[in-house]
Motif scaffolding. Structure first.
Motif, PDB file in Angstrom:
ATOM      1  N   LEU A  34       0.853  -1.180   0.000  1.00 39.65           N
ATOM      2  CA  LEU A  34       0.000   0.000   0.000  1.00 39.65           C
ATOM      3  C   LEU A  34       0.889   1.230   0.000  1.00 39.65           C
ATOM      4  N   ASN A  35       0.790   2.028  -1.051  1.00 40.27           N
ATOM      5  CA  ASN A  35       1.613   3.233  -1.217  1.00 40.27           C
ATOM      6  C   ASN A  35       3.104   2.927  -1.070  1.00 40.27           C
ATOM      7  N   GLY A  36       3.530   1.780  -1.609  1.00 40.95           N
ATOM      8  CA  GLY A  36       4.937   1.414  -1.600  1.00 40.95           C
ATOM      9  C   GLY A  36       5.416   0.710  -0.346  1.00 40.95           C
ATOM     10  N   LYS A  37       4.553   0.575   0.668  1.00 46.39           N
ATOM     11  CA  LYS A  37       4.938  -0.076   1.924  1.00 46.39           C
ATOM     12  C   LYS A  37       4.220  -1.414   2.033  1.00 46.39           C
ATOM     13  N   VAL A  38       4.953  -2.470   2.342  1.00 46.49           N
ATOM     14  CA  VAL A  38       4.359  -3.804   2.483  1.00 46.49           C
ATOM     15  C   VAL A  38       3.599  -3.868   3.800  1.00 46.49           C
ATOM     16  N   ARG A  39       2.319  -4.254   3.715  1.00 46.85           N
ATOM     17  CA  ARG A  39       1.466  -4.389   4.899  1.00 46.85           C
ATOM     18  C   ARG A  39       1.285  -5.869   5.190  1.00 46.85           C
ATOM     19  N   THR A  40       1.349  -6.244   6.463  1.00 50.55           N
ATOM     20  CA  THR A  40       1.228  -7.652   6.832  1.00 50.55           C
ATOM     21  C   THR A  40      -0.099  -7.977   7.502  1.00 50.55           C
ATOM     22  N   ASN A  41      -0.903  -6.973   7.824  1.00 57.25           N
ATOM     23  CA  ASN A  41      -2.136  -7.207   8.569  1.00 57.25           C
ATOM     24  C   ASN A  41      -3.398  -6.889   7.770  1.00 57.25           C
ATOM     25  N   VAL A  42      -3.382  -7.050   6.467  1.00 59.54           N
ATOM     26  CA  VAL A  42      -4.525  -6.722   5.620  1.00 59.54           C
ATOM     27  C   VAL A  42      -5.549  -7.852   5.665  1.00 59.54           C
ATOM     28  N   GLU A  43      -6.804  -7.491   5.932  1.00 60.23           N
ATOM     29  CA  GLU A  43      -7.901  -8.463   5.966  1.00 60.23           C
ATOM     30  C   GLU A  43      -8.653  -8.504   4.638  1.00 60.23           C
ATOM     31  N   GLU A  44      -8.688  -7.374   3.924  1.00 63.80           N
ATOM     32  CA  GLU A  44      -9.422  -7.291   2.668  1.00 63.80           C
ATOM     33  C   GLU A  44      -8.804  -6.170   1.840  1.00 63.80           C
ATOM     34  N   TYR A  45      -8.844  -6.324   0.502  1.00 61.43           N
ATOM     35  CA  TYR A  45      -8.326  -5.265  -0.358  1.00 61.43           C
ATOM     36  C   TYR A  45      -9.137  -5.170  -1.631  1.00 61.43           C
ATOM     37  N   CYS A  46      -9.064  -4.002  -2.284  1.00 61.52           N
ATOM     38  CA  CYS A  46      -9.639  -3.802  -3.605  1.00 61.52           C
ATOM     39  C   CYS A  46      -8.651  -2.935  -4.383  1.00 61.52           C
ATOM     40  N   ILE A  47      -8.115  -3.483  -5.449  1.00 61.00           N
ATOM     41  CA  ILE A  47      -7.091  -2.778  -6.226  1.00 61.00           C
ATOM     42  C   ILE A  47      -7.709  -1.631  -7.021  1.00 61.00           C
ATOM     43  N   SER A  48      -8.847  -1.875  -7.710  1.00 62.42           N
ATOM     44  CA  SER A  48      -9.426  -0.859  -8.580  1.00 62.42           C
ATOM     45  C   SER A  48      -9.946   0.348  -7.801  1.00 62.42           C
ATOM     46  N   GLU A  49     -10.468   0.120  -6.592  1.00 63.03           N
ATOM     47  CA  GLU A  49     -10.972   1.232  -5.786  1.00 63.03           C
ATOM     48  C   GLU A  49      -9.885   1.834  -4.898  1.00 63.03           C
ATOM     49  N   GLY A  50      -8.752   1.156  -4.738  1.00 63.94           N
ATOM     50  CA  GLY A  50      -7.610   1.694  -4.013  1.00 63.94           C
ATOM     51  C   GLY A  50      -7.778   1.754  -2.509  1.00 63.94           C
ATOM     52  N   TRP A  51      -8.182   0.643  -1.884  1.00 64.92           N
ATOM     53  CA  TRP A  51      -8.295   0.607  -0.428  1.00 64.92           C
ATOM     54  C   TRP A  51      -7.946  -0.769   0.109  1.00 64.92           C
ATOM     55  N   VAL A  52      -7.557  -0.785   1.383  1.00 60.22           N
ATOM     56  CA  VAL A  52      -7.339  -2.012   2.136  1.00 60.22           C
ATOM     57  C   VAL A  52      -8.055  -1.855   3.469  1.00 60.22           C
ATOM     58  N   LYS A  53      -8.407  -2.978   4.083  1.00 58.02           N
ATOM     59  CA  LYS A  53      -9.022  -2.958   5.403  1.00 58.02           C
ATOM     60  C   LYS A  53      -8.114  -3.727   6.351  1.00 58.02           C
ATOM     61  N   ILE A  54      -7.799  -3.070   7.480  1.00 59.95           N
ATOM     62  CA  ILE A  54      -6.953  -3.690   8.493  1.00 59.95           C
ATOM     63  C   ILE A  54      -7.724  -3.738   9.806  1.00 59.95           C
ATOM     64  N   PRO A  55      -7.434  -4.707  10.674  1.00 61.77           N
ATOM     65  CA  PRO A  55      -8.155  -4.775  11.949  1.00 61.77           C
ATOM     66  C   PRO A  55      -7.716  -3.676  12.908  1.00 61.77           C
ATOM     67  N   SER A  56      -8.685  -3.152  13.639  1.00 63.04           N
ATOM     68  CA  SER A  56      -8.409  -2.153  14.667  1.00 63.04           C
ATOM     69  C   SER A  56      -7.696  -2.828  15.837  1.00 63.04           C
ATOM     70  N   PRO A  57      -6.728  -2.164  16.452  1.00 69.18           N
ATOM     71  CA  PRO A  57      -6.011  -2.797  17.559  1.00 69.18           C
ATOM     72  C   PRO A  57      -6.865  -3.001  18.809  1.00 69.18           C
ATOM     73  N   LYS A  58      -7.888  -2.167  19.036  1.00 68.96           N
ATOM     74  CA  LYS A  58      -8.669  -2.278  20.265  1.00 68.96           C
ATOM     75  C   LYS A  58     -10.161  -2.468  20.044  1.00 68.96           C
ATOM     76  N   ALA A  59     -10.750  -1.789  19.094  1.00 71.51           N
ATOM     77  CA  ALA A  59     -12.207  -1.798  18.919  1.00 71.51           C
ATOM     78  C   ALA A  59     -12.697  -3.147  18.410  1.00 71.51           C
ATOM     79  N   LYS A  60     -13.783  -3.627  19.015  1.00 70.09           N
ATOM     80  CA  LYS A  60     -14.391  -4.906  18.631  1.00 70.09           C
ATOM     81  C   LYS A  60     -15.847  -4.673  18.236  1.00 70.09           C
ATOM     82  N   ASP A  61     -16.374  -5.518  17.352  1.00 62.60           N
ATOM     83  CA  ASP A  61     -17.791  -5.443  17.032  1.00 62.60           C
ATOM     84  C   ASP A  61     -18.580  -6.249  18.059  1.00 62.60           C
ATOM     85  N   ARG A  62     -19.874  -6.346  17.879  1.00 61.70           N
ATOM     86  CA  ARG A  62     -20.703  -7.014  18.886  1.00 61.70           C
ATOM     87  C   ARG A  62     -20.484  -8.511  18.967  1.00 61.70           C
ATOM     88  N   TYR A  63     -19.780  -9.087  17.987  1.00 62.56           N
ATOM     89  CA  TYR A  63     -19.469 -10.519  18.011  1.00 62.56           C
ATOM     90  C   TYR A  63     -18.063 -10.794  18.539  1.00 62.56           C
TER      91      TYR A  63
END
Length: 80
Positions: A34-63
């Motif tokens: 991502l922007n030239g830096k290798v990311r190791t914690n990516v959960e999801e990505y989309c190349i055409s839209e230009g985004w990645v999703k990474i997990p939050s270090p503290k926040a949790k969902d209801r599950y």
């Protein structure tokens, strides 16, 4: 046995319940840049839209799963 790897899709998710999960791709190690830096914690990505999703270090969902943070930029996926 041939070592052919499937082409990486434009949108890929690590969560097996996601419609964008392709199990054949995860038989090999995948790298995300991502922007030239290798990311190791990516959960999801989309190349055409230009985004990645990474997990939050503290926040949790209801599950109890980590909330995902979206980061935008130039995304490159490759087999490591």
């Amino acid at each position: 046995m041939s070592d052919t790897k499937p082409a990486l899709p434009d949108h890929l998710a690590a969560n097996p319940r996601s419609p964008h999960h392709v199990a054949e791709c995860f038989e090999h190690e995948i790298g995300i840049r991502l922007n030239g830096k290798v990311r190791t914690n990516v959960e999801e990505y989309c190349i055409s839209e230009g985004w990645v999703k990474i997990p939050s270090p503290k926040a949790k969902d209801r599950y109890g799963n980590p909330m995902l943070i979206t980061i935008k930029g130039t995304v490159e996926a490759f087999y490591a």
